[in-house]
Motif scaffolding. Sequence first.
Motif, PDB file in Angstrom:
ATOM      1  N   VAL A  15     -52.522   8.901  -5.589  1.00 33.79           N
ATOM      2  CA  VAL A  15     -52.378   9.778  -4.431  1.00 33.79           C
ATOM      3  C   VAL A  15     -52.246   8.915  -3.181  1.00 33.79           C
ATOM      4  O   VAL A  15     -53.096   8.063  -2.902  1.00 33.79           O
ATOM      5  CB  VAL A  15     -53.582  10.726  -4.301  1.00 33.79           C
ATOM      6  CG1 VAL A  15     -53.513  11.505  -2.983  1.00 33.79           C
ATOM      7  CG2 VAL A  15     -53.617  11.692  -5.471  1.00 33.79           C
ATOM      8  N   ALA A  16     -51.171   9.141  -2.441  1.00 33.59           N
ATOM      9  CA  ALA A  16     -50.885   8.339  -1.252  1.00 33.59           C
ATOM     10  C   ALA A  16     -50.971   9.189   0.001  1.00 33.59           C
ATOM     11  O   ALA A  16     -50.486  10.322   0.036  1.00 33.59           O
ATOM     12  CB  ALA A  16     -49.494   7.716  -1.363  1.00 33.59           C
ATOM     13  N   TYR A  17     -51.593   8.623   1.013  1.00 34.94           N
ATOM     14  CA  TYR A  17     -51.574   9.225   2.349  1.00 34.94           C
ATOM     15  C   TYR A  17     -51.503   8.082   3.351  1.00 34.94           C
ATOM     16  O   TYR A  17     -52.484   7.383   3.585  1.00 34.94           O
ATOM     17  CB  TYR A  17     -52.806  10.093   2.579  1.00 34.94           C
ATOM     18  CG  TYR A  17     -52.841  10.703   3.971  1.00 34.94           C
ATOM     19  CD1 TYR A  17     -51.834  11.573   4.389  1.00 34.94           C
ATOM     20  CD2 TYR A  17     -53.862  10.398   4.860  1.00 34.94           C
ATOM     21  CE1 TYR A  17     -51.846  12.124   5.666  1.00 34.94           C
ATOM     22  CE2 TYR A  17     -53.892  10.947   6.127  1.00 34.94           C
ATOM     23  CZ  TYR A  17     -52.873  11.799   6.527  1.00 34.94           C
ATOM     24  OH  TYR A  17     -52.896  12.337   7.799  1.00 34.94           O
ATOM     25  N   ASN A  88     -56.679   4.788  -7.048  1.00 31.89           N
ATOM     26  CA  ASN A  88     -56.417   4.790  -5.616  1.00 31.89           C
ATOM     27  C   ASN A  88     -55.376   3.727  -5.268  1.00 31.89           C
ATOM     28  O   ASN A  88     -55.292   2.689  -5.940  1.00 31.89           O
ATOM     29  CB  ASN A  88     -57.703   4.497  -4.845  1.00 31.89           C
ATOM     30  CG  ASN A  88     -58.643   5.675  -4.797  1.00 31.89           C
ATOM     31  OD1 ASN A  88     -58.356   6.743  -5.330  1.00 31.89           O
ATOM     32  ND2 ASN A  88     -59.796   5.491  -4.173  1.00 31.89           N
ATOM     33  N   PRO A  89     -54.622   3.923  -4.199  1.00 29.83           N
ATOM     34  CA  PRO A  89     -53.601   2.935  -3.849  1.00 29.83           C
ATOM     35  C   PRO A  89     -54.160   1.594  -3.402  1.00 29.83           C
ATOM     36  O   PRO A  89     -53.422   0.599  -3.377  1.00 29.83           O
ATOM     37  CB  PRO A  89     -52.820   3.615  -2.707  1.00 29.83           C
ATOM     38  CG  PRO A  89     -53.716   4.674  -2.196  1.00 29.83           C
ATOM     39  CD  PRO A  89     -54.557   5.128  -3.350  1.00 29.83           C
ATOM     40  N   ASP A  90     -55.450   1.536  -3.060  1.00 28.67           N
ATOM     41  CA  ASP A  90     -56.031   0.250  -2.662  1.00 28.67           C
ATOM     42  C   ASP A  90     -56.737  -0.455  -3.813  1.00 28.67           C
ATOM     43  O   ASP A  90     -57.543  -1.365  -3.594  1.00 28.67           O
ATOM     44  CB  ASP A  90     -56.988   0.427  -1.478  1.00 28.67           C
ATOM     45  CG  ASP A  90     -58.191   1.306  -1.796  1.00 28.67           C
ATOM     46  OD1 ASP A  90     -58.217   1.921  -2.883  1.00 28.67           O
ATOM     47  OD2 ASP A  90     -59.114   1.381  -0.959  1.00 28.67           O
ATOM     48  N   VAL A  91     -56.433  -0.043  -5.038  1.00 27.90           N
ATOM     49  CA  VAL A  91     -56.998  -0.688  -6.227  1.00 27.90           C
ATOM     50  C   VAL A  91     -55.901  -1.460  -6.950  1.00 27.90           C
ATOM     51  O   VAL A  91     -54.804  -0.947  -7.169  1.00 27.90           O
ATOM     52  CB  VAL A  91     -57.625   0.348  -7.181  1.00 27.90           C
ATOM     53  CG1 VAL A  91     -58.026  -0.292  -8.502  1.00 27.90           C
ATOM     54  CG2 VAL A  91     -58.843   1.000  -6.524  1.00 27.90           C
ATOM     55  N   VAL A 160     -60.904   4.445  -9.691  1.00 26.86           N
ATOM     56  CA  VAL A 160     -60.001   4.193 -10.815  1.00 26.86           C
ATOM     57  C   VAL A 160     -60.726   4.542 -12.113  1.00 26.86           C
ATOM     58  O   VAL A 160     -61.852   4.084 -12.344  1.00 26.86           O
ATOM     59  CB  VAL A 160     -59.495   2.728 -10.833  1.00 26.86           C
ATOM     60  CG1 VAL A 160     -60.638   1.730 -10.779  1.00 26.86           C
ATOM     61  CG2 VAL A 160     -58.622   2.473 -12.054  1.00 26.86           C
ATOM     62  N   PHE A 161     -60.098   5.360 -12.954  1.00 27.10           N
ATOM     63  CA  PHE A 161     -60.701   5.691 -14.241  1.00 27.10           C
ATOM     64  C   PHE A 161     -59.632   6.238 -15.166  1.00 27.10           C
ATOM     65  O   PHE A 161     -58.577   6.712 -14.733  1.00 27.10           O
ATOM     66  CB  PHE A 161     -61.852   6.698 -14.095  1.00 27.10           C
ATOM     67  CG  PHE A 161     -61.457   8.041 -13.542  1.00 27.10           C
ATOM     68  CD1 PHE A 161     -60.994   9.056 -14.369  1.00 27.10           C
ATOM     69  CD2 PHE A 161     -61.554   8.291 -12.182  1.00 27.10           C
ATOM     70  CE1 PHE A 161     -60.641  10.301 -13.862  1.00 27.10           C
ATOM     71  CE2 PHE A 161     -61.206   9.535 -11.658  1.00 27.10           C
ATOM     72  CZ  PHE A 161     -60.742  10.530 -12.498  1.00 27.10           C
ATOM     73  N   LEU A 162     -59.937   6.186 -16.460  1.00 30.07           N
ATOM     74  CA  LEU A 162     -59.049   6.673 -17.520  1.00 30.07           C
ATOM     75  C   LEU A 162     -59.669   7.914 -18.149  1.00 30.07           C
ATOM     76  O   LEU A 162     -60.876   7.956 -18.413  1.00 30.07           O
ATOM     77  CB  LEU A 162     -58.865   5.595 -18.586  1.00 30.07           C
ATOM     78  CG  LEU A 162     -57.909   5.922 -19.745  1.00 30.07           C
ATOM     79  CD1 LEU A 162     -56.462   5.684 -19.320  1.00 30.07           C
ATOM     80  CD2 LEU A 162     -58.246   5.061 -20.973  1.00 30.07           C
TER      81      LEU A 162
END
Length: 300
Positions: A15-17, A88-91, A160-162
């Motif tokens: 998800v990007a913002y 997350n985009p920062d991961v 982050v998770f699966l």
Amino acid sequence: MRAATVPTSVTAVVVAYDSAHALPDCLGALARDGVPAIVVDNASTDGSAEAAARLGAAVIRNGVNEGYGRANNRGVAAATTPFVLIINPDVILDPGAVAALLDAAARYPDAGLLAPMLIEPDGRVFFQPRSLLAPYLRNPAGVEWLPEGDCCAPFLSGAVFLMRRDLFTVLGGFDENIFLFYEDDDLCRRIADAGHALVHVAGAVARHGRGRSSAPAPGRIFRGRWHQAWSRAYVSRKYGLPNPAPAMALKNAVKALGAALLFNRGRMARYGGSAAGAIAALRGVDALDYQGILDRRKGF
């Protein structure tokens, strides 16, 4: 053999913002390990959607910022693989991290959620097995200790998770009444209540650029703290816990007043946002209405 199984079994949902600055590293790490990505763009103004498309991701464009959980639900609905990787985009994932998570899913068939070892920017490992919603192994003092291998936990970070896509869907995904914060606490609680384990996988490593998911913008600190306070009150009510809103409202209002007397704008935004969110929860204000999201949402 591992690399050959990854692309056909898992899809990453990002998800990007206003995340154009962070997407190249995040998506690059996924592409390196052959993991396809769906980027759900929450009406960014910095070209995040265009950047994601250039980097080879499938892109879903939301007309408004629908929040973290709702956007992830939309991305998962578009995926067709047995597993989804919420990230997350920062991961940034280390090489082989997704394969290690998939291997762990095969070893632990009762696992409902599997998360990698999350390393913070200062080199610390984020592992705080606590949540106000945790139904077991409570750790109210937040004592940090690191497992020596894979382990079960009552809470794992949503950074982050699966998960198996069908389980995510059966459980209803993220609670769409929440715009931001405590979505992962709520999901972890529902996974545990459904009889599944939350597994921390030591052999998978992710690097977290905490706070880099979205670029700074005026008013973002106030709004973020508003939602943090509102969401804490919401999930407490949802699970029959004591209402924290009165104490949060009073404590943060006093701190905001002190910050105003010192002309400290940063603290005014933080404490003022928390006080306002708590007061809004007490008044019955809806977080989605606050954001101007007027379509139907799930109840509980």
